[in-house]
Design a protein around this motif. Structure first.
Motif, PDB file in Angstrom:
ATOM      1  N   TRP A 115      31.657  56.906  47.366  1.00 21.57           N
ATOM      2  CA  TRP A 115      32.685  57.699  48.051  1.00 21.57           C
ATOM      3  C   TRP A 115      32.233  59.145  48.226  1.00 21.57           C
ATOM      4  O   TRP A 115      32.441  59.755  49.270  1.00 21.57           O
ATOM      5  CB  TRP A 115      33.992  57.635  47.262  1.00 21.57           C
ATOM      6  N   GLU A 116      31.596  59.682  47.185  1.00 25.40           N
ATOM      7  CA  GLU A 116      31.170  61.082  47.220  1.00 25.40           C
ATOM      8  C   GLU A 116      29.766  61.257  47.799  1.00 25.40           C
ATOM      9  O   GLU A 116      29.321  62.391  47.992  1.00 25.40           O
ATOM     10  CB  GLU A 116      31.215  61.678  45.812  1.00 25.40           C
ATOM     11  N   GLY A 117      29.093  60.162  48.082  1.00 29.18           N
ATOM     12  CA  GLY A 117      27.720  60.231  48.577  1.00 29.18           C
ATOM     13  C   GLY A 117      27.609  60.968  49.898  1.00 29.18           C
ATOM     14  O   GLY A 117      28.513  60.926  50.736  1.00 29.18           O
ATOM     15  N   SER A 118      26.473  61.609  50.076  1.00 22.65           N
ATOM     16  CA  SER A 118      26.284  62.377  51.308  1.00 22.65           C
ATOM     17  C   SER A 118      25.200  61.779  52.213  1.00 22.65           C
ATOM     18  O   SER A 118      25.110  62.148  53.374  1.00 22.65           O
ATOM     19  CB  SER A 118      25.934  63.826  50.968  1.00 22.65           C
ATOM     20  N   THR A 119      24.413  60.863  51.669  1.00 24.39           N
ATOM     21  CA  THR A 119      23.385  60.234  52.497  1.00 24.39           C
ATOM     22  C   THR A 119      23.669  58.743  52.632  1.00 24.39           C
ATOM     23  O   THR A 119      24.309  58.144  51.769  1.00 24.39           O
ATOM     24  CB  THR A 119      21.979  60.413  51.889  1.00 24.39           C
ATOM     25  N   LEU A 120      23.155  58.184  53.687  1.00 26.94           N
ATOM     26  CA  LEU A 120      23.320  56.748  53.933  1.00 26.94           C
ATOM     27  C   LEU A 120      22.747  55.942  52.774  1.00 26.94           C
ATOM     28  O   LEU A 120      23.394  55.006  52.283  1.00 26.94           O
ATOM     29  CB  LEU A 120      22.638  56.362  55.243  1.00 26.94           C
ATOM     30  N   GLN A 121      21.563  56.311  52.310  1.00 22.02           N
ATOM     31  CA  GLN A 121      20.943  55.555  51.228  1.00 22.02           C
ATOM     32  C   GLN A 121      21.770  55.648  49.943  1.00 22.02           C
ATOM     33  O   GLN A 121      21.970  54.642  49.259  1.00 22.02           O
ATOM     34  CB  GLN A 121      19.519  56.040  50.968  1.00 22.02           C
ATOM     35  N   GLU A 122      22.253  56.814  49.611  1.00 18.12           N
ATOM     36  CA  GLU A 122      23.056  56.990  48.394  1.00 18.12           C
ATOM     37  C   GLU A 122      24.333  56.142  48.459  1.00 18.12           C
ATOM     38  O   GLU A 122      24.675  55.449  47.505  1.00 18.12           O
ATOM     39  CB  GLU A 122      23.411  58.470  48.237  1.00 18.12           C
ATOM     40  N   ILE A 123      25.005  56.177  49.585  1.00 17.06           N
ATOM     41  CA  ILE A 123      26.244  55.412  49.760  1.00 17.06           C
ATOM     42  C   ILE A 123      25.950  53.916  49.693  1.00 17.06           C
ATOM     43  O   ILE A 123      26.561  53.181  48.911  1.00 17.06           O
ATOM     44  CB  ILE A 123      26.926  55.786  51.092  1.00 17.06           C
ATOM     45  N   ASN A 124      24.999  53.472  50.492  1.00 16.00           N
ATOM     46  CA  ASN A 124      24.718  52.033  50.564  1.00 16.00           C
ATOM     47  C   ASN A 124      24.113  51.487  49.274  1.00 16.00           C
ATOM     48  O   ASN A 124      24.400  50.355  48.888  1.00 16.00           O
ATOM     49  CB  ASN A 124      23.840  51.727  51.770  1.00 16.00           C
ATOM     50  N   ASP A 125      23.290  52.282  48.598  1.00 11.91           N
ATOM     51  CA  ASP A 125      22.732  51.826  47.323  1.00 11.91           C
ATOM     52  C   ASP A 125      23.843  51.617  46.290  1.00 11.91           C
ATOM     53  O   ASP A 125      23.833  50.629  45.548  1.00 11.91           O
ATOM     54  CB  ASP A 125      21.712  52.823  46.774  1.00 11.91           C
ATOM     55  N   ASN A 126      24.796  52.528  46.245  1.00  8.80           N
ATOM     56  CA  ASN A 126      25.903  52.389  45.296  1.00  8.80           C
ATOM     57  C   ASN A 126      26.817  51.238  45.675  1.00  8.80           C
ATOM     58  O   ASN A 126      27.300  50.515  44.794  1.00  8.80           O
ATOM     59  CB  ASN A 126      26.670  53.703  45.161  1.00  8.80           C
TER      60      ASN A 126
END
Length: 123
Positions: A36-47
């Motif tokens: 939810w708090e991620g700022s990059t596509l990879q960070e969001i999708n990895d989580n």
């Protein structure tokens, strides 16, 4: 919930599942928040992918231990994350609100199950 398995030692296995469920709840909440708090596509999708893995593990075990409702909620959330990651919106650095609400519903369902099982053991 369908009829519980009555195999030798199954209660011990259920108790272990519920202990692990508490640990998985924390991990799932952490991944949901990070997505939810991620700022990059990879960070969001990895989580989201990590959350999906946890849900898959729970869904696969819950039903076989007689926790059908929890297994269904886990599987529904797993499929929602899959649909997002595999769809066109999975290429946008944004975590859908529906996924967060679904994960919140799962966490509430798992808390209720843990409380229910704890009350049964105390009775």
């Amino acid at each position: 919930m369908h009829k519980k398995l009555e195999l030798p030692g199954i209660e011990r296995i259920r108790a272990r599942f519920l202990d692990m469920l508490e640990q998985r709840q924390r991990a799932l909440a952490e991944h949901a928040l990070a997505a939810w708090e991620g700022s990059t596509l990879q960070e969001i999708n990895d989580n989201l992918a990590e959350a999906r893995t946890i849900l898959h593990q729970i869904a696969g075990t819950a039903g076989s231990l007689g926790f059908d409702d929890l297994g269904t909620v886990a599987r529904d959330n797993e499929l929602a994350i899959d649909a997002h990651l595999d769809g066109p919106k999975g290429k946008i650095a944004n975590c859908p609100t529906e996924i967060i609400f679904g994960l919140d519903d799962f966490l509430k369902s798992s808390e209720a199950l843990i409380a229910e099982q704890s009350a049964l053991e105390s009775a």
